[in-house]
Design a protein around this motif. Structure first.
Motif, PDB file in Angstrom:
ATOM      1  N   ASN A 175     -10.405 -18.015  16.072  1.00 36.45           N
ATOM      2  CA  ASN A 175     -10.156 -16.643  16.244  1.00 36.45           C
ATOM      3  C   ASN A 175     -11.430 -15.382  16.275  1.00 36.45           C
ATOM      4  O   ASN A 175     -11.463 -15.017  14.921  1.00 36.45           O
ATOM      5  CB  ASN A 175      -8.802 -15.908  16.431  1.00 36.45           C
ATOM      6  CG  ASN A 175      -8.303 -15.046  16.647  1.00 36.45           C
ATOM      7  OD1 ASN A 175      -9.158 -14.618  17.312  1.00 36.45           O
ATOM      8  ND2 ASN A 175      -6.807 -14.868  16.486  1.00 36.45           N
ATOM      9  N   GLU A 178      -9.849 -12.128  14.112  1.00 30.63           N
ATOM     10  CA  GLU A 178      -8.740 -12.242  12.745  1.00 30.63           C
ATOM     11  C   GLU A 178      -9.963 -11.576  11.789  1.00 30.63           C
ATOM     12  O   GLU A 178     -10.838 -11.538  12.281  1.00 30.63           O
ATOM     13  CB  GLU A 178      -8.877 -13.803  12.378  1.00 30.63           C
ATOM     14  CG  GLU A 178      -7.248 -14.031  13.207  1.00 30.63           C
ATOM     15  CD  GLU A 178      -6.988 -15.838  12.643  1.00 30.63           C
ATOM     16  OE1 GLU A 178      -8.605 -16.417  12.169  1.00 30.63           O
ATOM     17  OE2 GLU A 178      -5.721 -15.980  13.210  1.00 30.63           O
ATOM     18  N   ASP A 180     -10.745  -9.690   8.310  1.00 30.24           N
ATOM     19  CA  ASP A 180     -10.258  -9.292   6.328  1.00 30.24           C
ATOM     20  C   ASP A 180     -10.017  -8.677   5.849  1.00 30.24           C
ATOM     21  O   ASP A 180     -11.643  -8.560   5.345  1.00 30.24           O
ATOM     22  CB  ASP A 180     -10.529 -11.136   5.471  1.00 30.24           C
ATOM     23  CG  ASP A 180     -10.053 -11.426   3.817  1.00 30.24           C
ATOM     24  OD1 ASP A 180      -9.640  -9.953   4.008  1.00 30.24           O
ATOM     25  OD2 ASP A 180     -10.032 -12.237   3.451  1.00 30.24           O
TER      26      ASP A 180
END
Length: 322
Positions: A175, A178, A180
């Motif tokens: 993905n 996504e 962080d």
């Protein structure tokens, strides 16, 4: 992959990215959102995505001409370098028989689960592509529909598949959306993603960027050598900013836009400053990356509207006068 500075391949790749159903019809499978000029297996490729069912990479090399030695060597080298199962698409206006045979031999002897599709691009695409290539750079994205007027644009002329390809097992689909936010690389990836949403017609944003953890700044070409955007969601001083920097050779252009600072503040942002060959907006980063990026996207969008549009007009005029 473009040669000699041509933008035609990039424009066509962008069209396929925005209309990925054309490629899905070719491969017969659903694909994830495609990335433009993304690095994969050490190669910078025109389009990179993933099979939504199998989770395997689907990558495309595009050439608006008949297969040639340069692109042939890229394909052969890529096949040799692969360390996982993949579907490769080679899109061109035509394929030399000797190149097809060489690719068949390379796939067959590779011992790797590879499926290679040779896809012919309809010749009629060249006329609308030339029109797009000669347009104001910020108006190309909104005019991509010109390419949709060519029917039956893509056709598979040869499928070259290693027997091991059918034995691949499904795996999780990566993905690309996504993030962080404890990692600077992902903050920059998210910033690029949101800027692309805000100003999709600024084509430099459509290309993928290579980020490193110790660099908190995205650098984007501003339309000419020596003019660049610098954008950061949080530098070491907890500051966010959007800058448009002009080198010494472009000082006259800087002064053209910096001559009326009150107009820049009115049209773009009250915090904007014009000094030292730089037009920039600076503010303290917010508590969340999302809020900071929202603010940056708004400022950047207004800078594109009120600086880049007239700048590109000037550069286009200069090019016509040469």
């Amino acid at each position: 992959m473009s040669l000699k500075g041509s933008e035609r391949e990039f424009i066509f790749s962008l069209y396929l990215k925005e209309h990925k159903s054309l490629l899905e019809d070719v491969v017969g499978r659903g694909l994830t959102d495609l990335l433009l000029e993304s690095y994969w297996q050490g190669y910078k490729l025109d389009l990179v995505g993933y099979d939504k069912v199998m989770g395997t990479p689907t990558v495309a090399e595009l050439w608006l001409g008949t297969s040639d030695s340069y692109h042939q060597e890229r394909l052969l080298s890529l096949i040799d370098a692969l360390d996982e199962g993949a579907m490769l698409l080679y899109l061109a206006l035509g394929f030399q028989v000797t190149h097809v045979r060489e690719l068949e031999q390379q796939v067959g002897s590779s011992g790797k689960p590879i499926k290679l599709l040779l896809v012919r691009i309809k010749d009629e695409i060249m006329e609308p592509l030339e029109k797009l290539n000669s347009m104001h750079k910020l108006k190309i994205y909104g005019s991509l529909g010109l390419l949709g007027e060519v029917p039956n644009l893509l056709r598979v002329v040869k499928t070259i598949e290693h027997p091991l390809y059918k034995q691949l097992s499904p795996k999780p689909v990566p993905n690309s959306q996504e993030f962080d936010f404890t990692k600077r690389v992902d903050v920059n990836r998210y910033l690029l993603y949101r800027l692309r949403e805000a100003v999709p017609n600024f084509l430099t944003l459509q290309r993928e960027k290579h980020f490193v953890e110790d660099n908190a700044t995205i650098i984007l070409g501003g339309g000419r050598t020596g003019i660049q955007f610098y954008i950061s969601a949080r530098n070491r001083r907890n500051q966010a900013f959007v800058q448009l920097r002009f080198d010494e050779s472009n000082t006259e252009l800087f002064h053209l836009f910096a001559a009326k600072p009150w107009l820049l503040r009115e049209k773009i942002d009250e915090r904007i400053k014009a000094q030292d060959n730089t037009i920039g907006c600076y503010f303290k980063a917010f508590d969340t990356v999302e809020a900071t990026v929202d603010e940056l996207a708004q400022v950047f969008s207004r800078m594109i509207k009120h600086i880049s549009y007239p700048l590109f007009d000037i550069l286009q005029y200069e090019n016509q006068m040469v």
